[in-house]
Scaffold this active site. Structure first.
Site, mmCIF file in Angstrom:
data_model
loop_
_atom_site.group_PDB
_atom_site.id
_atom_site.type_symbol
_atom_site.label_atom_id
_atom_site.label_comp_id
_atom_site.label_asym_id
_atom_site.label_seq_id
_atom_site.Cartn_x
_atom_site.Cartn_y
_atom_site.Cartn_z
ATOM 1 N N SER A 199 0.544 -1.085 0.188
ATOM 2 C CA SER A 199 0.120 0.037 0.245
ATOM 3 C C SER A 199 1.044 1.203 -0.022
ATOM 4 O O SER A 199 1.546 1.349 0.337
ATOM 5 C CB SER A 199 -1.255 0.204 1.320
ATOM 6 O OG SER A 199 -1.631 0.793 1.235
ATOM 7 N N TYR A 224 -0.383 -0.270 10.023
ATOM 8 C CA TYR A 224 -0.771 -0.665 8.855
ATOM 9 C C TYR A 224 -0.119 -0.545 8.235
ATOM 10 O O TYR A 224 0.696 -1.145 6.973
ATOM 11 C CB TYR A 224 -2.306 -0.383 8.832
ATOM 12 C CG TYR A 224 -2.943 -0.452 6.840
ATOM 13 C CD1 TYR A 224 -3.389 -2.174 6.711
ATOM 14 C CD2 TYR A 224 -2.335 0.873 5.589
ATOM 15 C CE1 TYR A 224 -3.700 -1.823 5.359
ATOM 16 C CE2 TYR A 224 -2.830 0.609 4.587
ATOM 17 C CZ TYR A 224 -3.765 -1.557 3.828
ATOM 18 O OH TYR A 224 -3.972 -1.306 2.906
ATOM 19 N N ALA A 246 3.438 -2.820 8.998
ATOM 20 C CA ALA A 246 2.982 -3.813 7.931
ATOM 21 C C ALA A 246 3.064 -4.101 6.473
ATOM 22 O O ALA A 246 3.761 -4.830 5.945
ATOM 23 C CB ALA A 246 1.093 -4.152 8.555
HETATM 24 P P1 NAP Z 1 -11.375 -5.885 0.916
HETATM 25 O O1 NAP Z 1 -12.443 -5.881 -0.143
HETATM 26 O O2 NAP Z 1 -12.322 -5.181 2.319
HETATM 27 O O3 NAP Z 1 -11.012 -7.156 0.670
HETATM 28 C C1 NAP Z 1 -10.310 -7.915 1.473
HETATM 29 C C2 NAP Z 1 -10.546 -9.863 1.540
HETATM 30 O O4 NAP Z 1 -9.754 -9.955 2.773
HETATM 31 C C3 NAP Z 1 -11.595 -10.120 1.421
HETATM 32 O O5 NAP Z 1 -11.610 -11.224 0.483
HETATM 33 C C4 NAP Z 1 -11.997 -11.352 2.342
HETATM 34 O O6 NAP Z 1 -12.745 -12.240 3.435
HETATM 35 C C5 NAP Z 1 -9.904 -10.989 2.594
HETATM 36 N N1 NAP Z 1 -9.985 -11.364 3.750
HETATM 37 C C6 NAP Z 1 -9.625 -10.375 5.041
HETATM 38 N N2 NAP Z 1 -9.138 -10.842 6.123
HETATM 39 C C7 NAP Z 1 -8.441 -12.104 5.994
HETATM 40 C C8 NAP Z 1 -8.090 -13.031 6.580
HETATM 41 N N3 NAP Z 1 -7.707 -13.013 7.810
HETATM 42 N N4 NAP Z 1 -7.902 -14.316 6.045
HETATM 43 C C9 NAP Z 1 -8.464 -14.813 5.203
HETATM 44 N N5 NAP Z 1 -8.996 -13.131 3.868
HETATM 45 C C10 NAP Z 1 -9.265 -12.506 5.082
HETATM 46 O O7 NAP Z 1 -10.476 -5.170 0.992
HETATM 47 P P2 NAP Z 1 -9.651 -4.284 -0.387
HETATM 48 O O8 NAP Z 1 -9.627 -3.008 -0.804
HETATM 49 O O9 NAP Z 1 -9.927 -5.497 -1.835
HETATM 50 O O10 NAP Z 1 -8.143 -4.753 -0.095
HETATM 51 C C11 NAP Z 1 -6.899 -5.714 -0.299
HETATM 52 C C12 NAP Z 1 -6.009 -5.864 -0.630
HETATM 53 O O11 NAP Z 1 -5.227 -4.524 -1.133
HETATM 54 C C13 NAP Z 1 -5.615 -5.889 1.050
HETATM 55 O O12 NAP Z 1 -4.304 -5.976 1.649
HETATM 56 C C14 NAP Z 1 -5.126 -4.368 1.382
HETATM 57 O O13 NAP Z 1 -4.800 -3.869 2.228
HETATM 58 C C15 NAP Z 1 -5.034 -3.919 -0.285
HETATM 59 N N6 NAP Z 1 -5.186 -2.492 0.025
HETATM 60 C C16 NAP Z 1 -5.942 -1.481 -0.481
HETATM 61 C C17 NAP Z 1 -6.182 -0.667 -1.072
HETATM 62 C C18 NAP Z 1 -7.907 -0.005 -1.346
HETATM 63 O O14 NAP Z 1 -7.628 1.568 -1.131
HETATM 64 N N7 NAP Z 1 -8.463 -0.545 -0.702
HETATM 65 C C19 NAP Z 1 -4.821 0.346 -0.806
HETATM 66 C C20 NAP Z 1 -3.836 0.093 -0.527
HETATM 67 C C21 NAP Z 1 -3.929 -1.372 -0.554
HETATM 68 P P3 NAP Z 1 -13.883 -12.194 4.042
HETATM 69 O O15 NAP Z 1 -14.991 -10.948 3.300
HETATM 70 O O16 NAP Z 1 -14.847 -12.944 2.906
HETATM 71 O O17 NAP Z 1 -13.989 -12.500 5.164
#
Ligand code: NAP
Length: 242
Positions: A140, A153, A156
């Site tokens: 991120s 965060y 991490a």
């Molecule tokens: P999201 O829409 O909230 O989806 C998160 C996913 O991770 C869901 O499939 C959830 O599963 C799964 N998950 C959460 N905790 C878990 C665990 N302990 N074990 C297995 N699966 C788990 O999030 P997102 O925005 O797509 O983010 C995905 C990644 O991108 C993350 O690493 C986040 O830090 C990173 N990121 C996101 C952004 C952003 O702006 N969105 C920016 C930078 C980085 P369930 O829902 O089925 O429980």
């Protein structure tokens, strides 16, 4: 006929992970789709993957739970080795450090760093034997520039960036390439509650990103076109951090 290549994507029931899983299926990979608890969403993604003609194996487990990771993956790894691992599962628990609950610190480190360690160690063993593989860690902007209210965060994701580089060094001679993709603000559940007027002034492209725009670069890193790229952090952030 050569065996179909497999991609394991963690946290792929929605958001960025779902877009990555679908993009990799469109690129010809069978998908091992991990998620934690949203079975309906995971099933919907699996249906879309199967509609591309590729297989999808649903693997609900918590990436930060050592027994759950081993229980789900070890039996599959006895006979098959993914060519691709995308460490994407995670969440944020924001708050200023002075007020941060110890659980919010530990949980966030445990899902991003612990999850990376537990899943990668198991899969890596299979990749090392095959002498090929691609690992992509979703980090991120917060782990590159820092972000107030996200010390846990940032720690991490910054740690995951450093781990990406060290692991890339360790496994390069076995033809395993390890890179990080660093999204800025992407439209998912994770960012749904953040008021857009607070974010947009910091994004030179003037808009929030879409999960597909992250998935595209992950697909490239897992393709034959990226065979000389390892240890890199590739940002997908609309220019928010350069
Ligand atoms: P999201 O829409 O909230 O989806 C998160 C996913 O991770 C869901 O499939 C959830 O599963 C799964 N998950 C959460 N905790 C878990 C665990 N302990 N074990 C297995 N699966 C788990 O999030 P997102 O925005 O797509 O983010 C995905 C990644 O991108 C993350 O690493 C986040 O830090 C990173 N990121 C996101 C952004 C952003 O702006 N969105 C920016 C930078 C980085 P369930 O829902 O089925 O429980």
């Amino acid at each position: 006929m050569p065996q179909q290549k497999i991609a394991l994507v963690t946290g792929a029931s929605k958001g960025i992970g779902a877009a990555i899983a679908l993009a990799l299926a469109n690129d010809g990979f069978d998908i091992w789709l991990n998620y934690r608890s949203d079975h309906d969403a995971a099933n919907a993604v699996a249906e879309k993957i199967r509609a591309t003609g590729r297989a999808c194996t649903l693997l609900p487990f918590d990436v930060s739970d050592p027994a759950a990771v081993k229980g789900a993956l070890a039996p599959l790894l006895e006979t098959e080795a993914p060519f691709v691992l995308v460490n994407n599962a995670g969440y944020a628990k924001d708050g200023i450090l002075a007020m941060m609950d110890e659980n919010d610190w530990n949980d966030v480190l445990s899902v991003h760093l612990g999850g990376f360690f537990l899943v990668t160690k198991l899969v890596l063993f299979a990749m090392l034997k095959k002498r090929e593989g691609r690992i992509v860690n979703i980090v991120s902007t917060s782990g590159q520039s820092g972000m107030g209210g996200q010390t846990n965060y940032s720690a991490a994701k910054g740690g995951l960036i450093a781990a990406t580089k060290s692991l890339a060094l360790e496994v390069a001679k076995r033809n395993i390439l390890v890179n990080a993709v660093s999204p800025g603000f992407i439209e998912t559940d994770m960012t749904g509650a953040i008021p857009r007027e607070k974010i947009l002034p910091f994004i030179p492209l003037g808009r929030i990103g879409q999960p597909d725009e992250v998935a595209g670069i992950v697909g490239f890193l897992c393709s034959g076109k990226a065979s000389y790229i390892t240890g890199q952090v590739i940002a997908v952030n609309g220019g928010a951090y350069m």
